[in-house]
Write a protein that holds these residues in place. Sequence first.
Motif, PDB file in Angstrom:
ATOM      1  N   GLN A 109       1.155  -1.591  -0.062  1.00  0.00           N
ATOM      2  CA  GLN A 109      -0.096   0.115  -0.142  1.00  0.00           C
ATOM      3  C   GLN A 109       0.621   1.120   0.081  1.00  0.00           C
ATOM      4  OE1 GLN A 109      -2.126  -0.639   3.436  1.00  0.00           O
ATOM      5  NE2 GLN A 109      -3.241  -2.168   3.310  1.00  0.00           N
ATOM      6  N   PRO A 110       0.509   2.206  -0.292  1.00  0.00           N
ATOM      7  CA  PRO A 110       1.071   3.462  -0.583  1.00  0.00           C
ATOM      8  C   PRO A 110       1.882   4.220   0.963  1.00  0.00           C
ATOM      9  CG  PRO A 110      -0.871   3.611  -1.296  1.00  0.00           C
ATOM     10  CD  PRO A 110      -0.802   2.750  -0.905  1.00  0.00           C
ATOM     11  N   SER A 111       3.200   4.310   1.244  1.00  0.00           N
ATOM     12  CA  SER A 111       3.538   4.558   2.473  1.00  0.00           C
ATOM     13  C   SER A 111       4.816   5.145   2.099  1.00  0.00           C
ATOM     14  CB  SER A 111       3.760   3.152   3.355  1.00  0.00           C
ATOM     15  OG  SER A 111       4.372   3.164   4.039  1.00  0.00           O
ATOM     16  N   SER A 112       5.273   6.142   2.853  1.00  0.00           N
ATOM     17  CA  SER A 112       6.682   6.731   3.391  1.00  0.00           C
ATOM     18  C   SER A 112       7.791   5.675   3.369  1.00  0.00           C
ATOM     19  CB  SER A 112       6.591   8.128   4.081  1.00  0.00           C
ATOM     20  OG  SER A 112       6.121   7.325   5.249  1.00  0.00           O
ATOM     21  N   PHE A 113       7.429   4.153   4.199  1.00  0.00           N
ATOM     22  CA  PHE A 113       8.418   3.421   4.605  1.00  0.00           C
ATOM     23  C   PHE A 113       9.935   3.226   3.572  1.00  0.00           C
ATOM     24  CE2 PHE A 113      10.523   0.688   6.001  1.00  0.00           C
ATOM     25  CZ  PHE A 113      10.904   0.483   8.037  1.00  0.00           C
ATOM     26  N   PRO A 114      11.318   3.471   3.618  1.00  0.00           N
ATOM     27  CA  PRO A 114      11.940   3.616   2.802  1.00  0.00           C
ATOM     28  C   PRO A 114      12.570   2.171   2.307  1.00  0.00           C
ATOM     29  CG  PRO A 114      12.695   4.219   5.163  1.00  0.00           C
ATOM     30  CD  PRO A 114      11.357   4.284   5.428  1.00  0.00           C
ATOM     31  N   LEU A 115      11.836   1.341   2.317  1.00  0.00           N
ATOM     32  CA  LEU A 115      12.296   0.264   1.998  1.00  0.00           C
ATOM     33  C   LEU A 115      11.053  -0.092   0.827  1.00  0.00           C
ATOM     34  CD1 LEU A 115      13.907  -1.837   4.555  1.00  0.00           C
ATOM     35  CD2 LEU A 115      14.845  -0.842   2.649  1.00  0.00           C
ATOM     36  N   LYS A 116      11.407  -1.218  -0.033  1.00  0.00           N
ATOM     37  CA  LYS A 116      10.713  -1.807  -0.917  1.00  0.00           C
ATOM     38  C   LYS A 116       9.405  -2.612  -0.473  1.00  0.00           C
ATOM     39  CE  LYS A 116      14.015  -1.698  -5.302  1.00  0.00           C
ATOM     40  NZ  LYS A 116      14.745  -2.851  -5.860  1.00  0.00           N
TER      41      LYS A 116
END
Length: 386
Positions: A283-290
């Motif tokens: 889902q859309p997210s700012s987490f900086p990993l795939k």
Amino acid sequence: MPSPAFSRRILLLGMTNLFYMPIKNSMASDTQNHFAQVEQIFQEAIKTNKTPGAVAAIGHQGQVVWKGVFGQRALVPHPEAMTWDTLFDMASLTKVLITAPAIMQLYERHLVQLDVPVCHYLPAFSGQGKQDITVRQLLTHYSGLPPDLDLSTPWVGRNTAIQMAFSCAPIHPAGEQFIYSDINFILLGLIIEKLSGLTLQDYATQNILKPLGLKRTFFAPAPTLYITIAPTQYDEKGSLLRGIVHDPTTRRMGGIAGHAGLFSCADDMTRYAIALLNKRAGQPSSFPLKAETLVMMSSPQQPAGKTDQRGLGWDINTHYSTPRGDYFPAGSFGHTGFTGTSLWLVPQTDSFVLILTNRVHPDGKGNVVALRHDVASAAALALELL
């Protein structure tokens, strides 16, 4: 259905007159009542001196569905009420919040390979049977290295710690046995610095904390923030640790290391958990990993045939897994911190349980192992009612 022992424990807890403040949010009051058992467990833990206080949150389907603030932030030198915005020494949660994802960012950039020997990146880490230890084995705690650097002598300084880590001898062959080791993550922190050209602190700020929008998560907090930080114990000189990291190895290293040193608060940690679960689910997210990297990190990565299940940083099923409780499924994952912090995530139901305490305050005698287990069990039952 809950076990009879668990049901009896909940019924015996009862309400106490301890300080407790539910945090109002958008959910209806009847939803808040679903978590009455969770609240009772915290109140009983404080009543029986398991911890002076706690801040906690339960998340479900992309939002926080319950928040609680309990007890005292400080007992000495004078009492202070716990508050939602209290900052906590996150202890070993540093490993999974910062160091493991930083390594995996370098993995995504093809700068690190998981099954390459550590000495390829840190040439001084060789000899004494260490030449075959891989990055994956550091991340899963199957390196065979001792649990910690030797603290029996009064050494001090980051460079001394690095030399001790490079020269330590394994106590088991690599891949043979699960040994939870801070040295593993000290080394991973050094790999991050070597390959990025940044200090661990600067790397974390630029590549993890800022992308997530975390404004109150950091290493080495400024003295102006100490008043909002939950104190831990007295150090060897009799000074109360407040804003100074509790972990003695990290403290000797100057307060920043790959295994401990991070400070944070409930707002930032709930934001982190929601972003991680959202990204993991695609889902859309700012987490900086795939997404696929997060799935790999939270899936069993231990050597074939080994029953202690660890992801890349994350705990899955070992004797440290009590924060899973009785009902969260296999495949959920999390981590704990020695000071009394824990985060357990359940991708199957898009849920998490965050517990922040300073259970070591003021004398190191607090214990939240049962609290973590019982809160997770009660939370799982309550979430089924939503």
